[in-house]
Design a protein around this motif. Structure first.
Motif, PDB file in Angstrom:
ATOM      1  N   ALA B  93       0.707  -1.105   0.113  1.00 22.11           N
ATOM      2  CA  ALA B  93       0.024  -0.003   0.107  1.00 22.11           C
ATOM      3  C   ALA B  93       0.751   1.479  -0.057  1.00 22.11           C
ATOM      4  CB  ALA B  93      -0.882   0.173   1.062  1.00 22.11           C
ATOM      5  N   SER B  94       1.997   1.177   0.883  1.00 23.24           N
ATOM      6  CA  SER B  94       2.922   2.326   0.688  1.00 23.24           C
ATOM      7  C   SER B  94       3.245   2.690  -0.377  1.00 23.24           C
ATOM      8  CB  SER B  94       3.952   2.186   1.654  1.00 23.24           C
ATOM      9  OG  SER B  94       3.480   1.640   3.039  1.00 23.24           O
ATOM     10  N   ALA B  95       3.788   1.579  -1.278  1.00 21.91           N
ATOM     11  CA  ALA B  95       4.387   1.807  -2.530  1.00 21.91           C
ATOM     12  C   ALA B  95       3.144   2.382  -3.551  1.00 21.91           C
ATOM     13  CB  ALA B  95       5.100   0.530  -2.973  1.00 21.91           C
ATOM     14  N   LYS B  96       2.144   1.716  -3.376  1.00 13.67           N
ATOM     15  CA  LYS B  96       0.843   1.926  -4.203  1.00 13.67           C
ATOM     16  C   LYS B  96       0.703   3.726  -3.714  1.00 13.67           C
ATOM     17  CE  LYS B  96      -1.902  -1.734  -5.023  1.00 13.67           C
ATOM     18  NZ  LYS B  96      -3.126  -2.392  -4.629  1.00 13.67           N
ATOM     19  N   LEU B  97       0.655   4.060  -2.901  1.00 13.71           N
ATOM     20  CA  LEU B  97       0.345   5.402  -2.426  1.00 13.71           C
ATOM     21  C   LEU B  97       1.268   6.430  -3.133  1.00 13.71           C
ATOM     22  CD1 LEU B  97      -1.339   7.506  -1.254  1.00 13.71           C
ATOM     23  CD2 LEU B  97      -0.483   7.098   1.093  1.00 13.71           C
ATOM     24  N   GLU B  98       2.620   5.881  -2.828  1.00 20.00           N
ATOM     25  CA  GLU B  98       3.726   6.634  -3.550  1.00 20.00           C
ATOM     26  C   GLU B  98       3.577   6.962  -4.938  1.00 20.00           C
ATOM     27  OE1 GLU B  98       7.616   5.183  -2.890  1.00 20.00           O
ATOM     28  OE2 GLU B  98       8.449   6.976  -3.613  1.00 20.00           O
ATOM     29  N   ARG B  99       3.358   5.885  -5.398  1.00 23.61           N
ATOM     30  CA  ARG B  99       3.033   6.052  -6.868  1.00 23.61           C
ATOM     31  C   ARG B  99       2.047   6.777  -7.225  1.00 23.61           C
ATOM     32  NH1 ARG B  99       5.209   0.350  -9.777  1.00 23.61           N
ATOM     33  NH2 ARG B  99       6.781  -0.038  -8.138  1.00 23.61           N
ATOM     34  N   ALA B 100       0.883   6.686  -6.706  1.00 24.64           N
ATOM     35  CA  ALA B 100      -0.351   7.501  -7.080  1.00 24.64           C
ATOM     36  C   ALA B 100      -0.148   8.910  -6.801  1.00 24.64           C
ATOM     37  CB  ALA B 100      -1.485   7.004  -6.176  1.00 24.64           C
ATOM     38  N   ILE B 101       0.585   9.352  -5.762  1.00 28.57           N
ATOM     39  CA  ILE B 101       0.836  10.768  -5.565  1.00 28.57           C
ATOM     40  C   ILE B 101       1.869  11.216  -6.575  1.00 28.57           C
ATOM     41  CG2 ILE B 101       2.282  12.379  -3.967  1.00 28.57           C
ATOM     42  CD1 ILE B 101       1.207  10.536  -1.540  1.00 28.57           C
ATOM     43  N   ILE B 102       2.946  10.181  -6.903  1.00 29.92           N
ATOM     44  CA  ILE B 102       3.962  10.996  -7.855  1.00 29.92           C
ATOM     45  C   ILE B 102       3.191  11.046  -9.338  1.00 29.92           C
ATOM     46  CG2 ILE B 102       5.789  10.489  -9.280  1.00 29.92           C
ATOM     47  CD1 ILE B 102       7.045   9.072  -6.686  1.00 29.92           C
ATOM     48  N   ALA B 103       2.166  10.263  -9.648  1.00 29.40           N
ATOM     49  CA  ALA B 103       1.579  10.359 -10.768  1.00 29.40           C
ATOM     50  C   ALA B 103       0.487  11.519 -10.797  1.00 29.40           C
ATOM     51  CB  ALA B 103       0.684   8.803 -10.912  1.00 29.40           C
ATOM     52  N   HIS B 104      -0.197  11.649  -9.778  1.00 31.25           N
ATOM     53  CA  HIS B 104      -1.073  12.843  -9.736  1.00 31.25           C
ATOM     54  C   HIS B 104      -0.272  14.029  -9.657  1.00 31.25           C
ATOM     55  CE1 HIS B 104      -5.055  14.618  -8.095  1.00 31.25           C
ATOM     56  NE2 HIS B 104      -4.078  15.530  -7.546  1.00 31.25           N
ATOM     57  N   THR B 105       0.924  14.194  -9.067  1.00 33.31           N
ATOM     58  CA  THR B 105       1.723  15.478  -9.514  1.00 33.31           C
ATOM     59  C   THR B 105       2.266  15.528 -10.685  1.00 33.31           C
ATOM     60  OG1 THR B 105       2.447  14.844  -6.865  1.00 33.31           O
ATOM     61  CG2 THR B 105       3.805  16.271  -8.387  1.00 33.31           C
ATOM     62  N   GLN B 106       2.609  14.488 -11.366  1.00 32.78           N
ATOM     63  CA  GLN B 106       2.993  14.867 -12.547  1.00 32.78           C
ATOM     64  C   GLN B 106       2.063  15.318 -13.598  1.00 32.78           C
ATOM     65  OE1 GLN B 106       6.534  13.653 -13.389  1.00 32.78           O
ATOM     66  NE2 GLN B 106       6.524  13.527 -11.366  1.00 32.78           N
TER      67      GLN B 106
END
Lengths: 207, 207
Positions: B93-106
């Motif tokens: 979940a941590s890794a998923k959240l990290e990627r989701a946040i980065i994707a949203h940011t991009q």
DNA sequence: ATAATTTGCTAACGAACGTTAGCTTGTTTA
DNA sequence: TAAACAAGCTAACGTTCGTTAGCAAATTAT
């Protein structure tokens, strides 16, 4: 056109009878501006909320922008008063930041509609009020930046761009007005505590 | 009135010559709506940005609202595409959240102006588009909520109201468009990493 | 009792709004 | 080469906008 005035408005007007007509007007305007935005709110909309004619508004105010200006600067002062009390306390940066976050949160929750207007509609101010507002906003942010820089220097916080951290934290706080429900599970204090917990944990060094 | 058209606009029009006139129109509208807000932007303002008459706009579009609608739903789709890729990955979940946040940011950083319009002006959509938009927004948030609930169930994250956490995190991300500077110190990826670090540290259990 | 203040009204102003109708011109397609 | 399309124009429409002028009634202060 009395039939267009909702019962809710009448009730509010009765409950808040101590408010001067001008204060009632600004209260109604605050809610209207929050709901529709300043630019999309007409003086006729506002008059209708109060059950009077648009032209009658001008017995109480000078212009539409004056209403917006009053809301924005009143809120700005509220935020400043809240943080000024904290700045002078002799406590750790973490504790200061916690109190500042809780204080900021309380101001928003106590003035949900006015906060919303303050946060989103200030850009419709004209000069010179616009520059004055922006300068106050900057001052306020700088107070938060100082706290975080103190925490970084103390090794309380991770090494991070303080301005970036402040903008990130304030933006979470400044979203409260969009979801806060006085009948919800969380009390105003709990909201402040949770938010400061999340924010400060996010900054603290992990061992 | 050619004298009112800035050099900047001409340059942009030349650089982006491959864009159809309608696309150029929507690009100009996006910037205008970001700067002044949808309600305060007139069709004559928009026409002026393109160096044509207001009536000429209607050779390309059906209405002012159609422009707003196109911007909002195009951005909504961009956000969905970004998160849909992450949801199906088999990671913590941590890794998923990290990627989701980065994707949203991009997505925000790649479309600063359109994001700003998407985030602030959607409420000026008329029905039924308005309800459709709100439903998409809710769907998107629910994807984040699921990730955080998974993390709480896993003991990766502290026990917290998942919706509250998501609104808090997304609000920090959704502020980027206000301060992002392509010439600034932080690269888009660094911004995403820092934001996910702050957010996830804020959620993680401390030992 | 009278003067001043508060609060509202009607009528209307000029400006700006989104949009339509009808037309011209240059470019692309069949 | 003719037809279709793209992109713009002028003129104007009905509506709404913020605001002003001038007046009337009720309330408050002197």
């Amino acid at each position: 056109m009395l039939t267009n005035v909702s019962l809710f408005n009448f009730e509010r007007m009765i409950i808040e009878k101590k408010l001067s007509r001008k204060e009632q007007l600004e209260l109604a305007a605050t809610e209207l501006f929050k709901e529709k935005g300043y630019a999309a709110s007409s003086m006729r909309d506002l008059a209708n909320k109060l059950g009077i004619e648009a032209a009658s508004l001008y017995s109480h105010i000078k212009s539409k922008e004056e209403i917006l200006s009053n809301i924005c600067f009143r809120m700005a002062n509220e935020f400043f008063e809240a943080i000024n009390k904290i700045e002078i306390e002799n406590i750790s940066a973490s504790a200061k930041l916690e109190r500042a976050i809780i204080a900021h949160t309380q101001v928003i929750i106590k003035n949900v509609s006015a906060s919303s207007v303050f946060l989103h509609e200030w850009r419709h101010l004209n000069q010179p009020k616009l520059d004055e507002f922006i300068a106050m906003r900057e001052d306020y942010q700088n107070k938060f930046i100082s706290i975080i820089e103190e925490g970084i220097a103390n090794d309380e916080f991770i090494s991070i761009d303080a301005k970036f951290a402040v903008l990130t934290i304030l933006s979470s706080l400044n979203w409260i007005h969009n979801w806060y429900d006085p009948n919800g599970k969380m009390s105003p204090l709990e909201i402040g505590q949770q938010l400061s917990r999340m924010s400060i944990n996010g900054l603290k060094i992990r061992f």
